[in-house]
Design an enzyme around this catalytic site. Structure first.
Site, mmCIF file in Angstrom:
data_model
loop_
_atom_site.group_PDB
_atom_site.id
_atom_site.type_symbol
_atom_site.label_atom_id
_atom_site.label_comp_id
_atom_site.label_asym_id
_atom_site.label_seq_id
_atom_site.Cartn_x
_atom_site.Cartn_y
_atom_site.Cartn_z
ATOM 1 N N GLU A 240 0.881 -1.174 0.000
ATOM 2 C CA GLU A 240 0.000 0.000 0.000
ATOM 3 C C GLU A 240 0.915 1.219 0.000
ATOM 4 O OE1 GLU A 240 -2.674 2.804 2.675
ATOM 5 O OE2 GLU A 240 -2.746 0.685 3.279
ATOM 6 N N CYS A 274 -2.939 8.442 3.594
ATOM 7 C CA CYS A 274 -2.786 7.849 2.262
ATOM 8 C C CYS A 274 -4.002 8.142 1.396
ATOM 9 C CB CYS A 274 -2.587 6.343 2.370
ATOM 10 S SG CYS A 274 -1.076 5.865 3.236
#
Length: 471
Positions: A240, A274
């Site tokens: 990720e 994020c």
């Protein structure tokens, strides 16, 4: 006589005041190897190994560990605030998220891990078991240090894997808190461990032939280093890696809801998320109203020390991160952008510090790094668009694809547009939220693999087929 191994340490500098908040000795190569051996033994070294432990028992121990962790909310919130600079008023929220995600994974684990039985065939029994992988290495970041770690740790343990956690040097106490919780819960030795390590020893751990899976959350550069360390071993690597998440506000949107949601999505956690909103496209018919309301809302933030309960916008994690955002803003202004927030309204915002005022930029375009490179800070560029087609083209014009949001009252048309977006998660009339029932994944440079949802268990197990012919 051989020299004793060199002792390496790491210091965690608090963004609140620049002081060293915690120092830790780093594991040497011998300690790293010993940790792997202990995990391998705990995984399958005896008849009562973790792999052979019934799911109900694994679940009970993990549930107890989460309860132990949550019983220290107040202390953990203070540690979080000092280590990474999140305002103290918001720190307990991450632990509430840990509870929500863990509870969901507990609730679906039996269904996610059950054998797959194949339809009857005369004279045969056929089924597929979901077997654990073995030793799982989790490399977690500092920005949501418990949530990102728990996304993998809980399903990995429930599936029967053993876990070694390497946490960010910015948030080492998070690893220790998790270890203590699992230890207090009665998890067998070696099933869950943590290591504070140098980059070199982390790479050696990934390359160790007894490691079976690596889950990494961090930068694109970090993801490249993980892939390089795992190269040639043919193990699973979950990545990720971040995003440049866009939002589009259509002309029929509820403007007040869009403003409130997107300003929070851009500036919460000082923009260090994020899936935070980093660029916004607004239909020209409502552009001026949207900008006016967004500016007014952004000016209400209170920039200050993270340990001050009145603070709603804390410092960035370090001065260099704030300087990067300052450079992006300066680049945009040099190319014709307009800044709408007067920094003098935020006295704590000063050059040479991690304290940075929120900023809204207009007259931006995709020649500016603030609209193309991940900022990871409290800045957002807002562009005027004339139609859906232009908005979708601009939203997809990115090296990243983690999340994307559209705000509209036309649900059907919103979904049609969402189908065209190159993204791991599509939001309609919301943003910046992880639903544990939905797969968390990305496309392009946002990475690969999947956590959360039932699908998250599939990346932490391997299928084993049983094909049995009866006499």
């Amino acid at each position: 006589m051989p020299l004793p191994p060199k002792i390496e340490t790491q210091d965690t500098v608090s963004p609140i005041d620049g002081s060293v908040f915690v120092s830790r000795q780093l594991a040497n190569e011998h300690q790293v190897l010993a940790s792997v051996e202990q995990a391998v033994t705990a995984y399958s070294g005896s008849n009562n190994s973790w792999k052979q432990t019934p799911l109900a028992r694994r679940k009970a121990l993990c549930q107890k560990a989460i309860e132990q962790l949550l019983s220290h909310k107040d202390d953990i919130a203070k540690e979080l605030s000092w280590m990474m600079g999140r305002p103290i008023r918001y720190c307990k929220g991450e632990l509430n998220g840990v509870a929500e995600r863990s509870d969901y994974m507990f609730s679906v684990s039996e269904q996610a891990l059950v054998d797959i039985n194949i339809e009857d065939k005369p004279g045969f029994t056929r089924y597929i078991k979901r077997e654990p992988l073995g030793v799982v290495v989790v490399i977690a970041p500092w920005n949501y240090p418990f949530l990102t770690a728990i996304n993998v740790i809980i399903p990995a343990l429930l599936a029967g894997n053993c876990v070694i956690l390497k946490h960010s040097a910015q948030t080492p106490l998070c690893a220790e808190r998790l270890y203590q919780a699992f230890t207090d819960a009665g998890l067998p030795a070696g099933v869950f461990q943590y290591l504070h390590m140098s980059h070199d020893n982390t790479a050696k751990l990934i390359a160790n032939e007894q490691v079976d899976y690596v889950a990494f959350t961090g930068s694109v550069y970090g993801g490249e280093m993980v892939e390089k360390a795992a190269s040639g071993r043919f193990i699973g690597v979950g990545l990720e890696l971040g995003g440049k998440d866009p939002a589009y506000v259509r002309e029929d949107a509820d403007i007040d809801n869009a403003v409130a949601t997107l300003v929070d999505g851009a500036f919460f956690n000082s923009g260090q998320s994020c899936c935070g909103i980093e660029r916004i496209y607004v239909h020209q018919s409502i552009f001026d109203e949207f900008i006016s309301k967004a500016i007014a809302l952004a000016k209400q933030y209170q920039l200050g020390r993270a340990d001050d309960p009145t603070t709603t916008l804390g410092p960035m994690v370090r001065t260099s991160a704030a300087d990067f955002v300052r450079q992006q803003i300066a680049d945009a202004l040099d190319k014709g952008a307009i800044a709408h927030i007067d920094e003098t309204l935020f006295p704590m915002s000063q050059q040479g510090t991690p304290y940075l005022a929120p900023q809204i930029l207009t007259q931006v375009d995709h020649t500016m790094s603030v609209m193309t490179q991940e900022s990871f800070g409290p800045v957002v560029g807002i562009m005027k668009v004339s139609a859906d087609e232009q908005a979708i083209t601009l939203m997809n014009d990115s090296d990243f694809g983690l999340t994307a949001s559209i705000f509209t009252q036309d649900i059907n048309q919103g979904i049609v547009l969402g189908e065209r977006l190159q993204t791991g998660t599509f939001f309609l009339n919301r943003c910046d939220y992880l639903d544990p029932a939905l797969a968390w994944t990305g496309v392009k440079q946002s990475g690969r693999g999947c956590t959360l949802s039932q699908l998250g268990f599939e990346h932490l197990t391997r299928p084993k087929s049983f094909h049995i012919k009866h006499p």
